[in-house]
Design a protein around this motif. Structure first.
Motif: not given
Lengths: 419, 437
Positions: B207-212, B217-229
């Motif tokens: 979540x912290x990475x998503x906020x950053x 936008x270069x700091x956006x983590x790869x999509x992770x379905x479990x992390x999203x949930x």
């Protein structure tokens, strides 16, 4: 919780209080077996129409002394008095595994099914019964005073059953009948449990049973040879099967599907034993055949899950069998998981809402159950000379929101407080 | 069948009033109505149109709309459709045996809405259900909130419109003895809690990475379905539905809840009566299973019928669930009735299968009471909701009848026997009874 309408008479309370003060708590259990008077706004004796404003007297021997209208039965001095809106006979659970199967459901408290061999009729129920099992007490608080329990379904012959009262610290204290029936099962649930010895098909299971019946018939004949040297050695297994053949022990055959029920009836015709059908969830499709065979049915719990062998169970089967004149009792049955035991009071309640009248439903867990397990001379109805087993309710026994407020076994108040 | 648009509750009433009247309003008149939102109405009127409730009140006090179809329900009882917060109908499953934590798995991908047990649930008066994956995992997957419309596919029954953009259920978690095993499953309770904490710590980081990434936008983590949930869980948008029995396991859930701040509903809570104060202090709702006898496993050996009453009087929001097939959807009303037997008030027991469950699923603005603007989900009973002798006669979802005991086919789902001929024809030889869950 104490929303009881059941109340000791004032005199009794006083004397009990005095007893506690003077002599201490230890003596109270002894006083519980004293003579007992139970007043009921409505008494279902199950030996005739319900009585309004009735009294039951239970004597020192634990037997019912008198039953009648309050006006005509004088309560002798020194009798403890309980009162309730509704009083019924102590409930009879026509088929259970409680005491062999415990609440925890681990190996150490699961003795209802031995899987070393699919045919073991020599296993006695009393050798595996835990009278102090918490499920026994649980059933007792809901009015169950008599249990037909023992080896469960799942083997061609899993062992014997017995009848106990839901009290006592040991099987000896609880026992009513040490050998009641031999439990047998037909159908796919027997397959796969008995490594290398399981019948792989329904037909194979029936063939294995026929073979053992024939062997036991031979054995019984040879055991009576005049020449003692020609008698075979005593064989507990064949001895038990021979007792089924000679009518001493009825065959309690768990059979759910149409084909299993028909196979049970076919076996009964071939060998002439006394048959009690158990489970029988598709029995409503075979009403004429069962009626013609004169076979009673200990039906599955009304709320059994609609899965597996019982996938076609209905809430109305007890009503349909009863309407056809087939003797029917309800059971708590066997559960592999939860509820580890069902409660026949609740199962009969649902039957009463689905085709049985209130009194017919009550009969399935009192007098009719007692008849099918062969104990109607002692339990199942409130009549002079029978055991003083009673369940006291604060309302319609079958309403979810009513309570069992006291339970009496042979004159002893074994449960008090509303449940 | 068509579903109705999800609209904020405030708009619902005005929309319902102004909706084009493609169907005439339906008036159900004369029944004893339990609106649950207020006192019982002895001779009530319920007005329904466009799938929603237009008016509820007493006969004579509610104006009947022009052109309405009027049905007389004198002698009957009407109450909101039942909410089952925990069920396994639809033959679905969640995570597989690859790992004890599978927050990415959605049960909505595996539900058969045409299954017999869905029809049984309608016969039991259930109109909303939280379909859960099992308890054999620490985290067995995402649950699905379903409205039991008479639909053809999962899409017809989901509360959400689009599983790709909306949250369509909660997250199932479990502790205690069910999710134990050989690695990678935990062997002890301490290990179980550690595995869950590690996963949530990872989600906090994600979540912290998503906020950053919001500013870079270069700091956006790869999509992770479990992390999203799990981020949805951390943000309070997805509710954790947590299987738990023993008192100390319940306290462990409260501890994890405090650490990560998620919203959670405790499910089953066999020993909840032992820690009612702690649960109340944490403000955590409980959804209870009521079983006819204690046990089945050690951690449920102290199960009591009094749990609902004890938790309710401690101030805990209480619901009852079926856990179908553990108990049968046709008997959901039996659980609050037995709760009343064990000391719960009738009013609270009614709430426990309606509005309390709705709150646990965040659906209290749409369902759970009979109030104008809410979905027209209601049931018609032959008598008192808590009487053994009462039958569910009709089940209505969004103004449409989805179960009618007067229909022989529907009746077979209420009383049983529906599978017999069909299974014999199909050669179905399933042998699934008595299995351990």
């Amino acid at each position: 919780m104490n929303r009881a309408t059941v109340a000791s008479s004032r005199a009794r309370s006083r004397s009990r209080l005095a007893t506690s003060l003077l002599l201490g708590f230890a003596l109270i259990p002894a006083t519980l077996t004293a003579q007992l008077a139970v007043r009921a706004d409505t008494l279902y004796t199950m030996a005739g129409p319900a009585l309004v404003n009735a009294v039951v007297l239970v004597g020192k021997d634990g037997k019912v002394e008198r039953v009648g209208p309050a006006g005509s039965v004088r309560v002798p001095r020194g009798y403890r008095t309980l009162s309730a809106k509704i009083v019924t006979p102590g409930l009879v659970d026509a088929h259970s595994v409680v005491g062999l199967a415990g609440a925890l459901n681990y190996n150490h408290d699961q003795d209802q099914l031995e899987t070393s061999d699919p045919i073991q009729p020599e296993l006695r129920a009393m050798d595996a019964y835990d009278a102090r099992e918490r499920l026994v007490a649980w059933l007792r608080t809901f009015g169950v005073t008599t249990l037909h329990t023992g080896h469960g379904p799942g083997a061609l012959m899993s062992g014997q059953t017995m009848v106990v009262k839901t009290r006592g610290n040991s099987v000896a204290q609880a026992l009513v009948d040490s050998a009641t029936m031999v439990a047998m099962t037909l159908g796919p649930s027997v397959s796969g449990r008995f490594s290398g010895k399981s019948p792989g098909t329904r037909a194979k299971g029936v063939a294995m049973l026929r073979a053992v019946f024939i062997k036991a018939r031979d054995y019984a004949r040879k055991r009576t040879e005049a020449d003692s040297t020609k008698r075979p050695a005593r064989d507990l297994k064949l001895e038990a099967v021979a007792q089924v053949l000679d009518g001493t022990l009825p065959a309690l055959i768990t059979a759910h599907g149409i084909s299993e029920i028909q196979a049970a009836l076919r076996l009964q015709r071939e060998f002439g034993f006394r048959l009690v059908l158990d489970g029988a969830s598709e029995s409503y499709m075979l009403v004429d055949e069962i009626k013609a065979a004169g076979v009673p049915v200990i039906l599955h719990p009304t709320m059994i899950r609609n899965t597996g062998e019982a996938r076609s169970a209905t809430l109305e089967t007890a009503g349909r069998l009863r309407a056809a004149g087939i003797p029917v009792a309800l059971q708590s049955g066997y559960e592999g998981y939860v509820p580890k035991t069902r409660v026949v009071l609740f199962e009969a309640a649902v039957a009463a809402a689905n085709g049985l009248t209130r009194e017919q439903a009550l009969a399935t867990i009192t007098i009719d159950a007692a008849r099918i397990i062969g104990q109607d001379r002692r339990v199942g109805s409130v009549e002079p000379g029978k055991d003083g087993d009673l369940a006291l309710f604060d309302g319609d026994p079958f309403e979810y929101t009513s309570h069992v407020c006291a339970v009496v076994i042979e004159g002893e108040v074994v449960s008090e407080g509303c449940h | 069948m068509l579903r109705h648009a999800v609209v904020p509750a405030a708009l619902v009433a005005s929309l319902a009033a102004s909706a084009p009247a493609q169907e005439p309003p339906l008036v159900l008149r004369g029944a004893r109505i339990y609106p649950v939102s207020g006192p019982v109405i002895e001779r009530g009127v319920l007005v329904v149109q466009g799938g929603r409730i237009v008016a509820v009140g007493s006969v004579g006090q509610v104006p009947l709309p022009a052109g309405a179809a009027v049905r007389d329900l004198s002698g009957k009882v009407v109450m909101p459709g039942l909410v089952d917060t925990h069920s396994h109908i639809g033959e679905g499953d969640g995570g597989d045996r690859s790992s004890p934590i599978q927050g990415d798995v959605r049960i909505l991908d595996a539900i058969d809405v045409r299954s017999d047990n869905v029809r049984r649930a309608r016969a039991g008066g259930i109109t909303t259900v939280n379909v859960m994956p099992g308890s054999g995992h620490l985290m067995s997957g995402q649950t699905a909130y379903l409205k039991l419309r008479d639909g053809r596919s999962i899409n017809d029954l989901l509360y959400c419109h689009d599983p790709l953009t909306e949250i369509c259920g909660g997250l199932k978690m479990a502790n205690g003895t069910n999710p134990r095993g050989n690695p990678p499953w935990p062997g002890t309770r301490g290990k179980a809690a550690a595995l869950v904490r590690e996963k949530f710590v990872k989600a906090v980081e994600y979540r912290r990475k998503l906020e950053l990434a919001r500013t870079d936008s270069t700091k956006r983590p790869d999509r992770d379905l479990e992390m999203e949930a799990l981020v949805q869980v951390l943000e309070g948008k997805r509710i954790v539905h947590h299987h738990t029995h023993r008192y100390d396991d319940i306290l462990t859930v409260l501890r994890l809840q405090q650490e990560f701040g998620f919203r959670v509903v405790l499910h089953h809570v066999s020993e909840g009566w032992k820690v009612a104060k702690e649960i109340a202090a944490a403000g955590i709702p409980c959804s209870i299973i009521l079983i006819d006898s204690p046990g089945g496993k050690l951690e449920a050996a102290d199960l009591r019928m009094e749990t609902g009453a004890v938790l309710d009087s401690a101030g805990v929001l209480v619901a009852y669930h079926t856990d179908d097939g553990i108990t049968d959807s046709r008997f959901l009303l039996r659980s609050p009735a037995l709760g009343v037997r064990a000391g719960m008030s009738r009013a609270r027991a009614l709430e426990a299968v309606t509005i309390a469950g709705a709150k646990m699923l965040d659906l209290q603005n749409r369902i759970g009471t009979l109030e104008p603007g809410k979905d027209a989900d209601f049931i018609v009973l032959s008598g008192d909701p808590f009487s053994t002798y009462t039958h569910v006669e009709e089940t209505w979802v969004e103004g449409r009848k989805v179960f009618d005991r007067a229909s022989p086919e529907d009746r077979a789902y209420a009383t049983g026997g529906f599978r017999l001929m069909r299974d014999y024809e199909a050669g179905d030889d399933d042998d699934d009874f008595g299995g351990e869950r």
